[in-house]
Write a protein that holds these residues in place. Structure first.
Motif, PDB file in Angstrom:
ATOM      1  N   ASN A   3       4.746 -39.978  22.736  1.00 43.41           N
ATOM      2  CA  ASN A   3       4.121 -39.572  21.476  1.00 43.41           C
ATOM      3  C   ASN A   3       2.776 -40.256  21.297  1.00 43.41           C
ATOM      4  OD1 ASN A   3       6.434 -38.203  21.090  1.00 43.41           O
ATOM      5  ND2 ASN A   3       7.214 -39.449  19.436  1.00 43.41           N
ATOM      6  N   PHE A   4       2.195 -40.743  22.381  1.00 41.61           N
ATOM      7  CA  PHE A   4       0.920 -41.441  22.286  1.00 41.61           C
ATOM      8  C   PHE A   4      -0.219 -40.439  22.145  1.00 41.61           C
ATOM      9  CE2 PHE A   4       3.397 -44.406  25.161  1.00 41.61           C
ATOM     10  CZ  PHE A   4       3.797 -45.215  24.116  1.00 41.61           C
ATOM     11  N   PRO A   5      -1.282 -40.816  21.412  1.00 48.34           N
ATOM     12  CA  PRO A   5      -2.406 -39.890  21.223  1.00 48.34           C
ATOM     13  C   PRO A   5      -3.201 -39.711  22.514  1.00 48.34           C
ATOM     14  CG  PRO A   5      -2.911 -42.018  20.266  1.00 48.34           C
ATOM     15  CD  PRO A   5      -1.481 -42.074  20.691  1.00 48.34           C
ATOM     16  N   ALA A   6      -3.881 -38.591  22.617  1.00 44.59           N
ATOM     17  CA  ALA A   6      -4.745 -38.338  23.773  1.00 44.59           C
ATOM     18  C   ALA A   6      -5.943 -39.280  23.735  1.00 44.59           C
ATOM     19  CB  ALA A   6      -5.217 -36.890  23.766  1.00 44.59           C
ATOM     20  N   CYS A   7      -6.496 -39.529  24.888  1.00 43.62           N
ATOM     21  CA  CYS A   7      -7.655 -40.415  24.994  1.00 43.62           C
ATOM     22  C   CYS A   7      -8.845 -39.807  24.249  1.00 43.62           C
ATOM     23  CB  CYS A   7      -8.016 -40.622  26.464  1.00 43.62           C
ATOM     24  SG  CYS A   7      -9.508 -41.606  26.710  1.00 43.62           S
ATOM     25  N   PRO A   8      -9.495 -40.567  23.357  1.00 44.89           N
ATOM     26  CA  PRO A   8     -10.634 -40.005  22.623  1.00 44.89           C
ATOM     27  C   PRO A   8     -11.873 -39.820  23.500  1.00 44.89           C
ATOM     28  CG  PRO A   8     -10.250 -42.283  21.968  1.00 44.89           C
ATOM     29  CD  PRO A   8      -9.138 -41.899  22.890  1.00 44.89           C
ATOM     30  N   ASP A  20      -1.450 -54.337  21.515  1.00 48.82           N
ATOM     31  CA  ASP A  20      -1.986 -53.714  20.294  1.00 48.82           C
ATOM     32  C   ASP A  20      -2.983 -52.609  20.582  1.00 48.82           C
ATOM     33  OD1 ASP A  20      -0.485 -55.337  18.654  1.00 48.82           O
ATOM     34  OD2 ASP A  20      -2.044 -56.870  18.466  1.00 48.82           O
ATOM     35  N   ASN A  21      -3.046 -52.157  21.834  1.00 52.36           N
ATOM     36  CA  ASN A  21      -4.010 -51.129  22.230  1.00 52.36           C
ATOM     37  C   ASN A  21      -3.326 -49.969  22.916  1.00 52.36           C
ATOM     38  OD1 ASN A  21      -6.265 -52.627  21.380  1.00 52.36           O
ATOM     39  ND2 ASN A  21      -6.389 -53.698  23.326  1.00 52.36           N
ATOM     40  N   TYR A  22      -4.039 -48.832  22.941  1.00 53.12           N
ATOM     41  CA  TYR A  22      -3.677 -47.719  23.807  1.00 53.12           C
ATOM     42  C   TYR A  22      -4.652 -47.756  24.976  1.00 53.12           C
ATOM     43  CZ  TYR A  22      -0.866 -45.685  20.060  1.00 53.12           C
ATOM     44  OH  TYR A  22       0.074 -45.461  19.085  1.00 53.12           O
ATOM     45  N   VAL A  23      -4.173 -47.368  26.173  1.00 51.94           N
ATOM     46  CA  VAL A  23      -4.994 -47.412  27.375  1.00 51.94           C
ATOM     47  C   VAL A  23      -4.907 -46.064  28.078  1.00 51.94           C
ATOM     48  CG1 VAL A  23      -5.369 -48.577  29.585  1.00 51.94           C
ATOM     49  CG2 VAL A  23      -4.517 -49.876  27.636  1.00 51.94           C
ATOM     50  N   CYS A  24      -6.053 -45.605  28.574  1.00 51.76           N
ATOM     51  CA  CYS A  24      -6.112 -44.380  29.358  1.00 51.76           C
ATOM     52  C   CYS A  24      -6.200 -44.764  30.833  1.00 51.76           C
ATOM     53  CB  CYS A  24      -7.324 -43.548  28.960  1.00 51.76           C
ATOM     54  SG  CYS A  24      -7.520 -42.065  29.975  1.00 51.76           S
ATOM     55  N   PRO A  25      -5.252 -44.340  31.673  1.00 52.58           N
ATOM     56  CA  PRO A  25      -5.302 -44.702  33.090  1.00 52.58           C
ATOM     57  C   PRO A  25      -6.360 -43.933  33.877  1.00 52.58           C
ATOM     58  CG  PRO A  25      -3.425 -43.288  32.675  1.00 52.58           C
ATOM     59  CD  PRO A  25      -4.050 -43.594  31.347  1.00 52.58           C
ATOM     60  N   GLU A  26      -6.856 -42.834  33.356  1.00 56.49           N
ATOM     61  CA  GLU A  26      -7.820 -42.023  34.092  1.00 56.49           C
ATOM     62  C   GLU A  26      -9.259 -42.524  33.948  1.00 56.49           C
ATOM     63  OE1 GLU A  26      -7.277 -37.901  33.184  1.00 56.49           O
ATOM     64  OE2 GLU A  26      -5.245 -37.905  33.983  1.00 56.49           O
ATOM     65  N   CYS A  27      -9.635 -42.962  32.735  1.00 57.54           N
ATOM     66  CA  CYS A  27     -11.016 -43.423  32.534  1.00 57.54           C
ATOM     67  C   CYS A  27     -11.085 -44.895  32.143  1.00 57.54           C
ATOM     68  CB  CYS A  27     -11.723 -42.568  31.491  1.00 57.54           C
ATOM     69  SG  CYS A  27     -11.109 -42.782  29.806  1.00 57.54           S
ATOM     70  N   ALA A  28      -9.935 -45.570  32.028  1.00 56.23           N
ATOM     71  CA  ALA A  28      -9.834 -46.998  31.692  1.00 56.23           C
ATOM     72  C   ALA A  28     -10.335 -47.321  30.286  1.00 56.23           C
ATOM     73  CB  ALA A  28     -10.557 -47.854  32.728  1.00 56.23           C
ATOM     74  N   HIS A  29     -10.355 -46.331  29.419  1.00 55.56           N
ATOM     75  CA  HIS A  29     -10.773 -46.557  28.029  1.00 55.56           C
ATOM     76  C   HIS A  29      -9.617 -47.185  27.251  1.00 55.56           C
ATOM     77  CE1 HIS A  29     -12.869 -45.972  24.264  1.00 55.56           C
ATOM     78  NE2 HIS A  29     -11.844 -45.283  23.771  1.00 55.56           N
ATOM     79  N   GLU A  30      -9.938 -48.198  26.433  1.00 51.15           N
ATOM     80  CA  GLU A  30      -8.939 -48.839  25.573  1.00 51.15           C
ATOM     81  C   GLU A  30      -9.386 -48.718  24.131  1.00 51.15           C
ATOM     82  OE1 GLU A  30      -7.943 -52.841  26.596  1.00 51.15           O
ATOM     83  OE2 GLU A  30      -7.868 -52.420  28.736  1.00 51.15           O
ATOM     84  N   TRP A  31      -8.433 -48.492  23.201  1.00 45.82           N
ATOM     85  CA  TRP A  31      -8.744 -48.434  21.778  1.00 45.82           C
ATOM     86  C   TRP A  31      -7.557 -48.970  20.997  1.00 45.82           C
ATOM     87  CZ3 TRP A  31      -7.209 -44.445  24.726  1.00 45.82           C
ATOM     88  CH2 TRP A  31      -6.215 -43.597  24.245  1.00 45.82           C
ATOM     89  N   PRO A  32      -7.823 -49.576  19.823  1.00 48.94           N
ATOM     90  CA  PRO A  32      -6.740 -50.196  19.047  1.00 48.94           C
ATOM     91  C   PRO A  32      -5.800 -49.163  18.440  1.00 48.94           C
ATOM     92  CG  PRO A  32      -8.817 -50.366  17.870  1.00 48.94           C
ATOM     93  CD  PRO A  32      -9.130 -49.804  19.227  1.00 48.94           C
ATOM     94  N   LYS A  33      -4.526 -49.551  18.313  1.00 43.63           N
ATOM     95  CA  LYS A  33      -3.521 -48.666  17.704  1.00 43.63           C
ATOM     96  C   LYS A  33      -3.855 -48.351  16.256  1.00 43.63           C
ATOM     97  CE  LYS A  33       0.505 -50.455  20.041  1.00 43.63           C
ATOM     98  NZ  LYS A  33       1.824 -51.022  19.783  1.00 43.63           N
ATOM     99  N   GLN A  34      -4.331 -49.344  15.517  1.00 42.14           N
ATOM    100  CA  GLN A  34      -4.593 -49.152  14.088  1.00 42.14           C
ATOM    101  C   GLN A  34      -5.646 -48.086  13.858  1.00 42.14           C
ATOM    102  OE1 GLN A  34      -5.379 -52.984  14.362  1.00 42.14           O
ATOM    103  NE2 GLN A  34      -3.388 -53.746  13.730  1.00 42.14           N
ATOM    104  N   ALA A  35      -6.649 -47.986  14.716  1.00 37.62           N
ATOM    105  CA  ALA A  35      -7.683 -46.958  14.551  1.00 37.62           C
ATOM    106  C   ALA A  35      -7.088 -45.574  14.757  1.00 37.62           C
ATOM    107  CB  ALA A  35      -8.820 -47.191  15.531  1.00 37.62           C
ATOM    108  N   ALA A  36      -6.189 -45.437  15.715  1.00 34.01           N
ATOM    109  CA  ALA A  36      -5.557 -44.134  15.974  1.00 34.01           C
ATOM    110  C   ALA A  36      -4.629 -43.751  14.829  1.00 34.01           C
ATOM    111  CB  ALA A  36      -4.785 -44.178  17.285  1.00 34.01           C
ATOM    112  N   GLU A  37      -3.883 -44.704  14.280  1.00 36.23           N
ATOM    113  CA  GLU A  37      -2.979 -44.423  13.170  1.00 36.23           C
ATOM    114  C   GLU A  37      -3.754 -44.077  11.909  1.00 36.23           C
ATOM    115  OE1 GLU A  37      -0.606 -47.918  12.989  1.00 36.23           O
ATOM    116  OE2 GLU A  37       0.498 -47.424  14.811  1.00 36.23           O
ATOM    117  N   ALA A  38      -4.875 -44.779  11.649  1.00 36.08           N
ATOM    118  CA  ALA A  38      -5.682 -44.501  10.458  1.00 36.08           C
ATOM    119  C   ALA A  38      -6.311 -43.113  10.547  1.00 36.08           C
ATOM    120  CB  ALA A  38      -6.762 -45.560  10.286  1.00 36.08           C
ATOM    121  N   ALA A  39      -6.722 -42.720  11.738  1.00 40.26           N
ATOM    122  CA  ALA A  39      -7.317 -41.394  11.907  1.00 40.26           C
ATOM    123  C   ALA A  39      -6.286 -40.305  11.650  1.00 40.26           C
ATOM    124  CB  ALA A  39      -7.898 -41.248  13.305  1.00 40.26           C
TER     125      ALA A  39
END
Length: 113
Positions: A3-8, A20-39
């Motif tokens: 149920n994780f969000p897609a990479c922005p 406390d982060n989400y990670v994309c294995p394809e582009c190595a982008h990391e972003w905080p969970k709180q930003a994804a939940e707030a969005a």
């Protein structure tokens, strides 16, 4: 299926959780969970009893008799409510009804006109 969000950044659906982060294995982008939940919380969708999308300023009709608390009257089925305002609370709609004044309604008891 996760149920994780897609990479922005690259829109990959193969993201995973790391502390406390989400990670994309394809582009190595990391972003905080709180930003994804707030969005996700800011995009609340308001629908009437028939499933139609509601917006500020719409006109709706009451679909069943409602007895407001603290009032001696009844709002009859078919009462038109003009120029509604959507709010984020238990009662989704703030409005003004002729003969009753300002009040809050739940979107499940109205239908868009």
């Amino acid at each position: 299926m996760s149920n994780f969000p897609a990479c922005p950044k690259c829109q990959s659906e193969y993201t995973y959780e790391d502390g406390d982060n989400y990670v994309c294995p394809e582009c190595a982008h990391e972003w905080p969970k709180q930003a994804a939940e707030a969005a996700g919380e800011s995009t609340r969708v308001y629908k009437d009893a028939a499933g139609n999308l509601l917006q500020d300023g719409d006109t709706v009709t009451v679909i069943k008799d409602l007895k407001p608390k603290g009032s001696g009257g009844v709002i009859k089925q078919g009462t038109k409510v003009k120029n509604i305002r959507l709010v984020d609370s238990d009662h989704d709609i703030d409005c003004k009804i002729d003969g009753f004044g300002a009040m809050s309604l739940k979107s499940e008891f109205v239908r868009k006109v």
